[in-house]
Design a protein around this motif. Structure first.
Motif, PDB file in Angstrom:
ATOM      1  N   PRO A  15     -10.679  56.196  15.261  1.00  0.00           N
ATOM      2  CA  PRO A  15      -9.515  57.066  15.066  1.00  0.00           C
ATOM      3  C   PRO A  15      -8.562  56.475  14.028  1.00  0.00           C
ATOM      4  O   PRO A  15      -8.499  55.255  13.835  1.00  0.00           O
ATOM      5  CB  PRO A  15      -8.847  57.102  16.445  1.00  0.00           C
ATOM      6  CG  PRO A  15      -9.911  56.674  17.407  1.00  0.00           C
ATOM      7  CD  PRO A  15     -10.811  55.741  16.645  1.00  0.00           C
ATOM      8  N   ILE A  16      -7.799  57.341  13.379  1.00  0.00           N
ATOM      9  CA  ILE A  16      -6.901  56.935  12.315  1.00  0.00           C
ATOM     10  C   ILE A  16      -5.921  55.851  12.773  1.00  0.00           C
ATOM     11  O   ILE A  16      -5.638  54.916  12.027  1.00  0.00           O
ATOM     12  CB  ILE A  16      -6.164  58.162  11.716  1.00  0.00           C
ATOM     13  CG1 ILE A  16      -5.393  57.772  10.458  1.00  0.00           C
ATOM     14  CG2 ILE A  16      -5.287  58.835  12.745  1.00  0.00           C
ATOM     15  CD1 ILE A  16      -4.815  58.968   9.696  1.00  0.00           C
ATOM     16  N   GLU A  17      -5.414  55.949  13.991  1.00  0.00           N
ATOM     17  CA  GLU A  17      -4.447  54.965  14.484  1.00  0.00           C
ATOM     18  C   GLU A  17      -5.071  53.573  14.569  1.00  0.00           C
ATOM     19  O   GLU A  17      -4.431  52.577  14.234  1.00  0.00           O
ATOM     20  CB  GLU A  17      -3.897  55.378  15.865  1.00  0.00           C
ATOM     21  CG  GLU A  17      -3.085  56.649  15.865  1.00  0.00           C
ATOM     22  CD  GLU A  17      -3.938  57.928  15.905  1.00  0.00           C
ATOM     23  OE1 GLU A  17      -3.352  59.019  15.773  1.00  0.00           O
ATOM     24  OE2 GLU A  17      -5.172  57.850  16.066  1.00  0.00           O
ATOM     25  N   ASP A  18      -6.318  53.501  15.012  1.00  0.00           N
ATOM     26  CA  ASP A  18      -7.016  52.212  15.116  1.00  0.00           C
ATOM     27  C   ASP A  18      -7.297  51.622  13.734  1.00  0.00           C
ATOM     28  O   ASP A  18      -7.149  50.419  13.517  1.00  0.00           O
ATOM     29  CB  ASP A  18      -8.325  52.358  15.895  1.00  0.00           C
ATOM     30  CG  ASP A  18      -8.105  52.735  17.353  1.00  0.00           C
ATOM     31  OD1 ASP A  18      -6.945  52.664  17.834  1.00  0.00           O
ATOM     32  OD2 ASP A  18      -9.085  53.124  18.010  1.00  0.00           O
ATOM     33  N   ALA A  19      -7.720  52.480  12.810  1.00  0.00           N
ATOM     34  CA  ALA A  19      -7.994  52.016  11.445  1.00  0.00           C
ATOM     35  C   ALA A  19      -6.714  51.479  10.820  1.00  0.00           C
ATOM     36  O   ALA A  19      -6.700  50.385  10.246  1.00  0.00           O
ATOM     37  CB  ALA A  19      -8.566  53.153  10.604  1.00  0.00           C
ATOM     38  N   TYR A  20      -5.635  52.220  10.939  1.00  0.00           N
ATOM     39  CA  TYR A  20      -4.355  51.798  10.363  1.00  0.00           C
ATOM     40  C   TYR A  20      -3.894  50.475  10.974  1.00  0.00           C
ATOM     41  O   TYR A  20      -3.500  49.565  10.254  1.00  0.00           O
ATOM     42  CB  TYR A  20      -3.296  52.881  10.577  1.00  0.00           C
ATOM     43  CG  TYR A  20      -1.968  52.520   9.965  1.00  0.00           C
ATOM     44  CD1 TYR A  20      -1.663  52.880   8.662  1.00  0.00           C
ATOM     45  CD2 TYR A  20      -1.008  51.803  10.687  1.00  0.00           C
ATOM     46  CE1 TYR A  20      -0.450  52.543   8.083  1.00  0.00           C
ATOM     47  CE2 TYR A  20       0.207  51.460  10.115  1.00  0.00           C
ATOM     48  CZ  TYR A  20       0.486  51.829   8.825  1.00  0.00           C
ATOM     49  OH  TYR A  20       1.684  51.473   8.258  1.00  0.00           O
ATOM     50  N   GLU A  21      -3.931  50.392  12.281  1.00  0.00           N
ATOM     51  CA  GLU A  21      -3.456  49.179  12.966  1.00  0.00           C
ATOM     52  C   GLU A  21      -4.217  47.935  12.503  1.00  0.00           C
ATOM     53  O   GLU A  21      -3.625  46.898  12.229  1.00  0.00           O
ATOM     54  CB  GLU A  21      -3.595  49.349  14.478  1.00  0.00           C
ATOM     55  CG  GLU A  21      -3.081  48.166  15.267  1.00  0.00           C
ATOM     56  CD  GLU A  21      -3.226  48.381  16.762  1.00  0.00           C
ATOM     57  OE1 GLU A  21      -3.468  47.376  17.459  1.00  0.00           O
ATOM     58  OE2 GLU A  21      -3.116  49.530  17.229  1.00  0.00           O
ATOM     59  N   PHE A  22      -5.525  48.030  12.389  1.00  0.00           N
ATOM     60  CA  PHE A  22      -6.342  46.868  12.007  1.00  0.00           C
ATOM     61  C   PHE A  22      -6.182  46.525  10.525  1.00  0.00           C
ATOM     62  O   PHE A  22      -5.920  45.379  10.163  1.00  0.00           O
ATOM     63  CB  PHE A  22      -7.819  47.128  12.327  1.00  0.00           C
ATOM     64  CG  PHE A  22      -8.699  45.949  12.033  1.00  0.00           C
ATOM     65  CD1 PHE A  22      -8.809  44.909  12.940  1.00  0.00           C
ATOM     66  CD2 PHE A  22      -9.401  45.876  10.838  1.00  0.00           C
ATOM     67  CE1 PHE A  22      -9.604  43.806  12.668  1.00  0.00           C
ATOM     68  CE2 PHE A  22     -10.203  44.776  10.558  1.00  0.00           C
ATOM     69  CZ  PHE A  22     -10.305  43.745  11.482  1.00  0.00           C
ATOM     70  N   ALA A  88      -1.826  47.267  -3.836  1.00  0.00           N
ATOM     71  CA  ALA A  88      -2.874  48.081  -3.223  1.00  0.00           C
ATOM     72  C   ALA A  88      -2.231  49.072  -2.260  1.00  0.00           C
ATOM     73  O   ALA A  88      -1.518  48.677  -1.340  1.00  0.00           O
ATOM     74  CB  ALA A  88      -3.872  47.201  -2.481  1.00  0.00           C
ATOM     75  N   THR A  89      -2.489  50.338  -2.502  1.00  0.00           N
ATOM     76  CA  THR A  89      -2.035  51.376  -1.585  1.00  0.00           C
ATOM     77  C   THR A  89      -3.206  51.714  -0.675  1.00  0.00           C
ATOM     78  O   THR A  89      -4.298  52.034  -1.149  1.00  0.00           O
ATOM     79  CB  THR A  89      -1.573  52.627  -2.354  1.00  0.00           C
ATOM     80  OG1 THR A  89      -0.507  52.246  -3.231  1.00  0.00           O
ATOM     81  CG2 THR A  89      -1.089  53.709  -1.403  1.00  0.00           C
ATOM     82  N   TYR A  90      -2.973  51.593   0.628  1.00  0.00           N
ATOM     83  CA  TYR A  90      -3.982  51.932   1.625  1.00  0.00           C
ATOM     84  C   TYR A  90      -3.648  53.319   2.163  1.00  0.00           C
ATOM     85  O   TYR A  90      -2.542  53.563   2.639  1.00  0.00           O
ATOM     86  CB  TYR A  90      -3.957  50.934   2.775  1.00  0.00           C
ATOM     87  CG  TYR A  90      -4.443  49.535   2.460  1.00  0.00           C
ATOM     88  CD1 TYR A  90      -4.992  49.188   1.232  1.00  0.00           C
ATOM     89  CD2 TYR A  90      -4.359  48.546   3.435  1.00  0.00           C
ATOM     90  CE1 TYR A  90      -5.442  47.906   0.979  1.00  0.00           C
ATOM     91  CE2 TYR A  90      -4.808  47.253   3.189  1.00  0.00           C
ATOM     92  CZ  TYR A  90      -5.341  46.938   1.965  1.00  0.00           C
ATOM     93  OH  TYR A  90      -5.797  45.667   1.728  1.00  0.00           O
ATOM     94  N   ILE A  91      -4.620  54.203   2.089  1.00  0.00           N
ATOM     95  CA  ILE A  91      -4.434  55.584   2.538  1.00  0.00           C
ATOM     96  C   ILE A  91      -5.445  55.875   3.644  1.00  0.00           C
ATOM     97  O   ILE A  91      -6.636  55.576   3.501  1.00  0.00           O
ATOM     98  CB  ILE A  91      -4.629  56.567   1.367  1.00  0.00           C
ATOM     99  CG1 ILE A  91      -3.612  56.248   0.258  1.00  0.00           C
ATOM    100  CG2 ILE A  91      -4.494  58.016   1.833  1.00  0.00           C
ATOM    101  CD1 ILE A  91      -3.948  56.854  -1.081  1.00  0.00           C
ATOM    102  N   PHE A  92      -4.964  56.450   4.730  1.00  0.00           N
ATOM    103  CA  PHE A  92      -5.790  56.756   5.900  1.00  0.00           C
ATOM    104  C   PHE A  92      -5.718  58.255   6.158  1.00  0.00           C
ATOM    105  O   PHE A  92      -4.629  58.813   6.278  1.00  0.00           O
ATOM    106  CB  PHE A  92      -5.266  56.002   7.123  1.00  0.00           C
ATOM    107  CG  PHE A  92      -5.212  54.517   6.936  1.00  0.00           C
ATOM    108  CD1 PHE A  92      -6.254  53.708   7.346  1.00  0.00           C
ATOM    109  CD2 PHE A  92      -4.106  53.922   6.336  1.00  0.00           C
ATOM    110  CE1 PHE A  92      -6.196  52.329   7.166  1.00  0.00           C
ATOM    111  CE2 PHE A  92      -4.039  52.549   6.149  1.00  0.00           C
ATOM    112  CZ  PHE A  92      -5.087  51.749   6.568  1.00  0.00           C
ATOM    113  N   GLU A  93      -6.901  58.894   6.235  1.00  0.00           N
ATOM    114  CA  GLU A  93      -6.953  60.341   6.453  1.00  0.00           C
ATOM    115  C   GLU A  93      -7.923  60.651   7.588  1.00  0.00           C
ATOM    116  O   GLU A  93      -9.070  60.199   7.555  1.00  0.00           O
ATOM    117  CB  GLU A  93      -7.458  61.044   5.194  1.00  0.00           C
ATOM    118  CG  GLU A  93      -6.624  60.786   3.956  1.00  0.00           C
ATOM    119  CD  GLU A  93      -7.347  61.234   2.700  1.00  0.00           C
ATOM    120  OE1 GLU A  93      -6.995  62.317   2.185  1.00  0.00           O
ATOM    121  OE2 GLU A  93      -8.267  60.521   2.255  1.00  0.00           O
ATOM    122  N   PRO A  94      -7.477  61.432   8.577  1.00  0.00           N
ATOM    123  CA  PRO A  94      -8.416  61.842   9.621  1.00  0.00           C
ATOM    124  C   PRO A  94      -9.388  62.870   9.036  1.00  0.00           C
ATOM    125  O   PRO A  94      -8.967  63.774   8.311  1.00  0.00           O
ATOM    126  CB  PRO A  94      -7.518  62.457  10.691  1.00  0.00           C
ATOM    127  CG  PRO A  94      -6.304  62.924   9.942  1.00  0.00           C
ATOM    128  CD  PRO A  94      -6.145  61.986   8.773  1.00  0.00           C
TER     129      PRO A  94
END
Length: 148
Positions: A15-22, A88-94
């Motif tokens: 899930p996006i929240e897990d990816a972002y957190e890590f 570095a810009t990190y972008i997270f998309e569901p």
């Protein structure tokens, strides 16, 4: 001085929240970013971390800042003091329930002792990032990474 623009994408099975957190926590870089041998928070107020790194047999320290957090969709990591300056810009998309597209859009400035290596250093840097994304995918579960 030479500038390298690099975009890398990875489809993660979390899930996006897990990816972002890590991924947005630089203390986890030691787990997936080859060459990072240590990380410590040096300024909680400024969200600055110091990393111990090894590249091409050279050991050095770098300070990075985490800024512009927009959980769980975006965060920016940038060097404050490093032999290899970067942003570095990190972008997270569901993309589906339990799946996240992670994109790193980075700009690296090649200076100093790495500059004479020119295209060879750029090739090595791109390969290292690609291998790091493979490693990240192994940790979080992913399809193959894509370089843009």
């Amino acid at each position: 001085m030479r500038t390298l623009k690099h975009i890398e994408r990875l489809l993660l099975d979390v899930p996006i929240e897990d990816a972002y957190e890590f991924i947005s926590d630089p203390r986890n870089d030691i787990k997936w970013y080859r060459g990072v041998t240590g990380v410590r928070l040096v300024s909680e107020a400024d969200d600055v971390y110091e990393q111990s790194l090894t590249m091409l047999g050279l050991r050095y320290r770098a300070r990075i800042r985490v800024s512009d957090p927009r959980p769980p969709h975006r965060v920016v990591l940038s060097s404050v003091d490093s032999r290899i300056p970067f942003t570095a810009t990190y972008i997270f998309e569901p993309v589906a329930p339990g799946r996240t597209r992670f994109t790193m859009d980075a700009t690296v400035t090649i200076t100093g002792i790495f500059l004479p290596l020119g295209p060879l250093f750029i090739l090595l840097l791109r390969r290292r990032v690609g291998r790091n994304f493979i490693r990240l995918g192994q940790i979080l579960g992913a399809e193959e990474s894509q370089t843009a």
